[in-house]
Scaffold this motif. Structure first.
Motif, PDB file in Angstrom:
ATOM      1  N   GLY A 127       0.858  -1.180   0.000  1.00 12.69           N
ATOM      2  CA  GLY A 127       0.000   0.000   0.000  1.00 12.69           C
ATOM      3  C   GLY A 127       0.887   1.219   0.000  1.00 12.69           C
ATOM      4  O   GLY A 127       1.625   1.460   0.944  1.00 12.69           O
ATOM      5  N   GLY A 128       0.858   1.965  -1.073  1.00  7.37           N
ATOM      6  CA  GLY A 128       1.783   3.085  -1.249  1.00  7.37           C
ATOM      7  C   GLY A 128       1.561   4.232  -0.287  1.00  7.37           C
ATOM      8  O   GLY A 128       0.524   4.343   0.368  1.00  7.37           O
ATOM      9  N   PRO A 129       2.553   5.113  -0.191  1.00  9.00           N
ATOM     10  CA  PRO A 129       2.453   6.266   0.689  1.00  9.00           C
ATOM     11  C   PRO A 129       1.393   7.255   0.203  1.00  9.00           C
ATOM     12  O   PRO A 129       1.176   7.406  -0.992  1.00  9.00           O
ATOM     13  N   CYS A 130       0.761   7.907   1.154  1.00 17.45           N
ATOM     14  CA  CYS A 130      -0.200   8.975   0.873  1.00 17.45           C
ATOM     15  C   CYS A 130      -0.306   9.845   2.124  1.00 17.45           C
ATOM     16  O   CYS A 130      -1.325   9.844   2.810  1.00 17.45           O
ATOM     17  N   PRO A 131       0.783  10.568   2.444  1.00 20.15           N
ATOM     18  CA  PRO A 131       0.751  11.367   3.675  1.00 20.15           C
ATOM     19  C   PRO A 131      -0.247  12.517   3.559  1.00 20.15           C
ATOM     20  O   PRO A 131      -0.539  12.979   2.448  1.00 20.15           O
ATOM     21  N   PRO A 132      -0.786  12.970   4.683  1.00 17.99           N
ATOM     22  CA  PRO A 132      -1.693  14.120   4.652  1.00 17.99           C
ATOM     23  C   PRO A 132      -1.016  15.334   4.008  1.00 17.99           C
ATOM     24  O   PRO A 132       0.201  15.518   4.117  1.00 17.99           O
ATOM     25  N   THR A 133      -1.801  16.149   3.340  1.00 20.06           N
ATOM     26  CA  THR A 133      -1.296  17.346   2.669  1.00 20.06           C
ATOM     27  C   THR A 133      -0.482  18.187   3.648  1.00 20.06           C
ATOM     28  O   THR A 133      -0.901  18.425   4.777  1.00 20.06           O
ATOM     29  N   GLY A 134       0.704  18.574   3.196  1.00 19.51           N
ATOM     30  CA  GLY A 134       1.577  19.423   3.999  1.00 19.51           C
ATOM     31  C   GLY A 134       2.489  18.679   4.957  1.00 19.51           C
ATOM     32  O   GLY A 134       3.308  19.295   5.615  1.00 19.51           O
ATOM     33  N   GLU A 135       2.335  17.357   5.064  1.00 19.32           N
ATOM     34  CA  GLU A 135       3.191  16.574   5.963  1.00 19.32           C
ATOM     35  C   GLU A 135       4.228  15.799   5.172  1.00 19.32           C
ATOM     36  O   GLU A 135       3.926  15.215   4.140  1.00 19.32           O
ATOM     37  N   ASP A 136       5.450  15.794   5.687  1.00 20.08           N
ATOM     38  CA  ASP A 136       6.547  15.025   5.107  1.00 20.08           C
ATOM     39  C   ASP A 136       6.745  13.787   5.981  1.00 20.08           C
ATOM     40  O   ASP A 136       6.947  13.928   7.185  1.00 20.08           O
ATOM     41  N   HIS A 137       6.637  12.596   5.396  1.00 19.91           N
ATOM     42  CA  HIS A 137       6.758  11.353   6.157  1.00 19.91           C
ATOM     43  C   HIS A 137       7.953  10.540   5.700  1.00 19.91           C
ATOM     44  O   HIS A 137       8.343  10.590   4.530  1.00 19.91           O
ATOM     45  N   ARG A 138       8.489   9.767   6.644  1.00 21.66           N
ATOM     46  CA  ARG A 138       9.574   8.828   6.368  1.00 21.66           C
ATOM     47  C   ARG A 138       8.978   7.428   6.186  1.00 21.66           C
ATOM     48  O   ARG A 138       8.090   7.027   6.935  1.00 21.66           O
ATOM     49  N   TYR A 139       9.503   6.713   5.213  1.00 20.95           N
ATOM     50  CA  TYR A 139       9.085   5.339   4.951  1.00 20.95           C
ATOM     51  C   TYR A 139      10.328   4.473   5.094  1.00 20.95           C
ATOM     52  O   TYR A 139      11.243   4.558   4.286  1.00 20.95           O
ATOM     53  N   VAL A 140      10.351   3.692   6.166  1.00 18.50           N
ATOM     54  CA  VAL A 140      11.512   2.878   6.492  1.00 18.50           C
ATOM     55  C   VAL A 140      11.322   1.514   5.834  1.00 18.50           C
ATOM     56  O   VAL A 140      10.422   0.755   6.198  1.00 18.50           O
TER      57      VAL A 140
END
Length: 182
Positions: A127-140
């Motif tokens: 399931g691919g990334p889809c962070p909330p608008t304006g948030e930068d997330h790390r995917y380990v």
């Protein structure tokens, strides 16, 4: 002639890295400058990706490795269990050192023995990334070298349950962090 301090530094580095053993590493060409390409993003929830699992390659696993597992976790997601499981795949044979682009697709492009746990979207597989608008997330993304040829988990296993067994059976792991959002 090199100084004694240089020789001591080199010896310390060799001891810390395993006395010349190959280092266990993972790489992906599904990211540029540490950020996922558009196909890796989710295709729902306001994201317009293709939900394609990333291409991964690894090398240098310990000799005692009997199988591999791969996990992708977002520690920045706000959930009851401290993050979001995007992908957990296990029972990859020890002879595998590469997963192609979109390996998780239906039908999966994975070795027959491989099992994908249920991610936090509620689906088996990636399931691919889809962070909330304006948030930068790390995917380990972690590749785990396991001391067992197979984990005895049902195909309906939840990602966090599978990840707990993976950690228990690990002899080594290697990680990369890829970002998305902003």
């Amino acid at each position: 002639m090199r100084s004694p301090a240089f020789a001591i530094s080199c010896l310390a580095l060799m001891l810390l890295t395993g006395c010349g053993r190959h280092r266990f590493t993972v790489t992906t060409d599904s990211a540029t400058n540490g950020r996922f390409h558009q196909p890796q993003f989710a295709s729902a929830g306001g994201c317009t990706g293709a939900n394609e699992s990333p291409h991964l390659s690894w090398a240098g696993a310990p000799k005692e490795t009997q199988s591999f597992a791969v996990t992708m976790f977002d520690p920045d997601a706000k959930t009851d269990h401290g993050g979001f499981w995007h992908w957990v795949i296990f029972n990859l044979p020890a002879t595998v050192n590469d997963l192609p682009d979109n390996a998780s697709d239906s039908p999966p492009r994975l070795p027959r023995s491989a099992t994908q746990a249920q991610n936090d979207y509620g689906n088996d597989g990636y399931g691919g990334p889809c962070p909330p608008t304006g948030e930068d997330h790390r995917y380990v993304i972690t590749v785990w070298a396991l001391k067992t040829p197979a984990l005895l988990l049902p195909p309906t296993a939840k990602a966090q349950d599978a990840a707990a067994q993976i950690r228990d059976q690990a002899v080594a792991h290697t990680q990369i962090v890829v970002r998305a959002g902003g």
